[in-house]
Design a protein around this motif. Structure first.
Motif, PDB file in Angstrom:
ATOM      1  N   THR A 266       0.828  -1.210   0.000  1.00 56.02           N
ATOM      2  CA  THR A 266       0.000   0.000   0.000  1.00 56.02           C
ATOM      3  C   THR A 266       0.861   1.258   0.000  1.00 56.02           C
ATOM      4  O   THR A 266       0.593   2.214  -0.727  1.00 56.02           O
ATOM      5  CB  THR A 266      -0.937   0.003   1.228  1.00 56.02           C
ATOM      6  OG1 THR A 266      -1.696  -1.199   1.211  1.00 56.02           O
ATOM      7  CG2 THR A 266      -1.857   1.179   1.227  1.00 56.02           C
ATOM      8  N   HIS A 267       1.911   1.231   0.795  1.00 56.75           N
ATOM      9  CA  HIS A 267       2.815   2.379   0.868  1.00 56.75           C
ATOM     10  C   HIS A 267       3.583   2.561  -0.444  1.00 56.75           C
ATOM     11  O   HIS A 267       3.859   3.677  -0.867  1.00 56.75           O
ATOM     12  CB  HIS A 267       3.790   2.201   2.033  1.00 56.75           C
ATOM     13  CG  HIS A 267       4.613   3.399   2.315  1.00 56.75           C
ATOM     14  ND1 HIS A 267       4.111   4.532   2.917  1.00 56.75           N
ATOM     15  CD2 HIS A 267       5.913   3.660   2.065  1.00 56.75           C
ATOM     16  CE1 HIS A 267       5.068   5.430   3.024  1.00 56.75           C
ATOM     17  NE2 HIS A 267       6.173   4.924   2.513  1.00 56.75           N
ATOM     18  N   GLY A 268       3.938   1.457  -1.084  1.00 59.23           N
ATOM     19  CA  GLY A 268       4.709   1.523  -2.318  1.00 59.23           C
ATOM     20  C   GLY A 268       3.883   1.724  -3.577  1.00 59.23           C
ATOM     21  O   GLY A 268       4.427   1.991  -4.646  1.00 59.23           O
ATOM     22  N   TYR A 269       2.557   1.605  -3.462  1.00 56.55           N
ATOM     23  CA  TYR A 269       1.691   1.703  -4.643  1.00 56.55           C
ATOM     24  C   TYR A 269       1.864   3.043  -5.364  1.00 56.55           C
ATOM     25  O   TYR A 269       2.031   3.079  -6.584  1.00 56.55           O
ATOM     26  CB  TYR A 269       0.224   1.493  -4.261  1.00 56.55           C
ATOM     27  CG  TYR A 269      -0.710   1.639  -5.431  1.00 56.55           C
ATOM     28  CD1 TYR A 269      -0.790   0.634  -6.395  1.00 56.55           C
ATOM     29  CD2 TYR A 269      -1.482   2.777  -5.595  1.00 56.55           C
ATOM     30  CE1 TYR A 269      -1.624   0.765  -7.484  1.00 56.55           C
ATOM     31  CE2 TYR A 269      -2.321   2.925  -6.682  1.00 56.55           C
ATOM     32  CZ  TYR A 269      -2.394   1.915  -7.624  1.00 56.55           C
ATOM     33  OH  TYR A 269      -3.228   2.052  -8.703  1.00 56.55           O
TER      34      TYR A 269
ATOM     35  N   THR B 207      11.145  -2.139  -4.344  1.00 54.26           N
ATOM     36  CA  THR B 207      11.349  -2.776  -3.042  1.00 54.26           C
ATOM     37  C   THR B 207      10.088  -2.712  -2.210  1.00 54.26           C
ATOM     38  O   THR B 207       9.676  -3.708  -1.616  1.00 54.26           O
ATOM     39  CB  THR B 207      12.516  -2.105  -2.284  1.00 54.26           C
ATOM     40  OG1 THR B 207      13.701  -2.252  -3.061  1.00 54.26           O
ATOM     41  CG2 THR B 207      12.720  -2.735  -0.916  1.00 54.26           C
ATOM     42  N   GLU B 208       9.457  -1.554  -2.171  1.00 56.01           N
ATOM     43  CA  GLU B 208       8.250  -1.416  -1.360  1.00 56.01           C
ATOM     44  C   GLU B 208       7.078  -2.183  -1.968  1.00 56.01           C
ATOM     45  O   GLU B 208       6.400  -2.925  -1.257  1.00 56.01           O
ATOM     46  CB  GLU B 208       7.889   0.055  -1.188  1.00 56.01           C
ATOM     47  CG  GLU B 208       8.843   0.785  -0.273  1.00 56.01           C
ATOM     48  CD  GLU B 208       8.432   2.223  -0.012  1.00 56.01           C
ATOM     49  OE1 GLU B 208       7.363   2.665  -0.519  1.00 56.01           O
ATOM     50  OE2 GLU B 208       9.176   2.913   0.705  1.00 56.01           O
ATOM     51  N   PHE B 209       6.840  -2.028  -3.254  1.00 57.10           N
ATOM     52  CA  PHE B 209       5.665  -2.638  -3.862  1.00 57.10           C
ATOM     53  C   PHE B 209       5.829  -4.149  -4.036  1.00 57.10           C
ATOM     54  O   PHE B 209       5.072  -4.941  -3.472  1.00 57.10           O
ATOM     55  CB  PHE B 209       5.345  -1.968  -5.205  1.00 57.10           C
ATOM     56  CG  PHE B 209       4.054  -2.443  -5.812  1.00 57.10           C
ATOM     57  CD1 PHE B 209       2.840  -1.988  -5.308  1.00 57.10           C
ATOM     58  CD2 PHE B 209       4.044  -3.337  -6.858  1.00 57.10           C
ATOM     59  CE1 PHE B 209       1.638  -2.434  -5.851  1.00 57.10           C
ATOM     60  CE2 PHE B 209       2.862  -3.782  -7.413  1.00 57.10           C
ATOM     61  CZ  PHE B 209       1.646  -3.328  -6.906  1.00 57.10           C
ATOM     62  N   PHE B 210       6.825  -4.561  -4.809  1.00 59.78           N
ATOM     63  CA  PHE B 210       6.997  -5.992  -5.077  1.00 59.78           C
ATOM     64  C   PHE B 210       7.530  -6.736  -3.858  1.00 59.78           C
ATOM     65  O   PHE B 210       7.148  -7.882  -3.608  1.00 59.78           O
ATOM     66  CB  PHE B 210       7.894  -6.202  -6.301  1.00 59.78           C
ATOM     67  CG  PHE B 210       7.293  -5.652  -7.557  1.00 59.78           C
ATOM     68  CD1 PHE B 210       6.140  -6.200  -8.091  1.00 59.78           C
ATOM     69  CD2 PHE B 210       7.864  -4.560  -8.181  1.00 59.78           C
ATOM     70  CE1 PHE B 210       5.569  -5.679  -9.248  1.00 59.78           C
ATOM     71  CE2 PHE B 210       7.305  -4.031  -9.335  1.00 59.78           C
ATOM     72  CZ  PHE B 210       6.152  -4.595  -9.869  1.00 59.78           C
ATOM     73  N   GLY B 211       8.405  -6.082  -3.087  1.00 61.33           N
ATOM     74  CA  GLY B 211       8.886  -6.697  -1.853  1.00 61.33           C
ATOM     75  C   GLY B 211       7.754  -6.949  -0.879  1.00 61.33           C
ATOM     76  O   GLY B 211       7.706  -7.978  -0.211  1.00 61.33           O
TER      77      GLY B 211
ATOM     78  N   ALA C  74      13.450 -10.326   0.748  1.00 64.77           N
ATOM     79  CA  ALA C  74      12.480  -9.229   0.613  1.00 64.77           C
ATOM     80  C   ALA C  74      12.367  -8.453   1.915  1.00 64.77           C
ATOM     81  O   ALA C  74      12.293  -7.216   1.908  1.00 64.77           O
ATOM     82  CB  ALA C  74      11.119  -9.776   0.185  1.00 64.77           C
ATOM     83  N   SER C  75      12.364  -9.153   3.030  1.00 62.21           N
ATOM     84  CA  SER C  75      12.291  -8.484   4.333  1.00 62.21           C
ATOM     85  C   SER C  75      13.562  -7.704   4.624  1.00 62.21           C
ATOM     86  O   SER C  75      13.507  -6.601   5.182  1.00 62.21           O
ATOM     87  CB  SER C  75      12.051  -9.509   5.444  1.00 62.21           C
ATOM     88  OG  SER C  75      10.803 -10.117   5.293  1.00 62.21           O
TER      89      SER C  75
END
Length: 149
Positions: free
Chosen positions: A41-44, A75-79, A92-93
């Motif tokens: 949500t943050h990376g969207y 990193t934010e979205f796909f991770g 990913a973490s």
């Protein structure tokens, strides 16, 4: 999870042990899924405009921004997706934890907000540190394919 259960101290309320021990894996999975979904949500917004953070990352000393901004977005979205489903959970973490440690620096030091500005990022970094070390559990894609990095 059996190794963790056997090393835990005895329950203070043994009558409740029958209730919370079976929920151990479910609680850990819930934390992983919620953390991953919130990271997505943050990376969207960033993935929609992957070069939108060029100026911000360069202001932190990450040059060239045209490289770091899309990397931050991915990193934010796909991770977040990977963490949520439990695939490649550790790397990913770890990547998410690094991003969040940079936000600790940004909010705590660069903007001068101190602990009040950095506390959420510290908490999120600690959650992703846990999964970077622990990996996923039996309720994950990593477990279903039988591999975990």
């Amino acid at each position: 999870m059996t190794d963790l259960i056997s090393t835990r101290p005895p329950a203070m309320l043994p009558a409740l042990q029958r209730f919370y021990l079976p929920l151990d894996t479910t609680a850990e999975t819930l934390l992983r899924v919620v953390a991953g979904v919130l990271l997505v949500t943050h990376g969207y917004g960033k993935i929609i405009n992957p070069f939108g953070a060029v100026g911000m990352v360069e202001s932190l000393g990450f040059y060239p921004g045209v490289f770091w901004s899309p990397l931050l977005s991915a990193t934010e979205f796909f991770g977040g997706i990977l963490v949520a489903i439990g695939l490649f959970t550790r790397p990913a973490s770890f990547a998410a934890m690094i991003v969040l440690l940079v936000t600790v620096y940004f909010h705590g030091i660069v903007t001068g907000e101190g602990l009040a500005g950095a506390e959420k990022s510290i908490l999120w970094a600690a959650i992703f540190f846990f999964f970077a070390i622990r990996g996923s559990n039996s309720q994950s894609v990593d477990a279903k394919i039988g591999k975990q990095i």
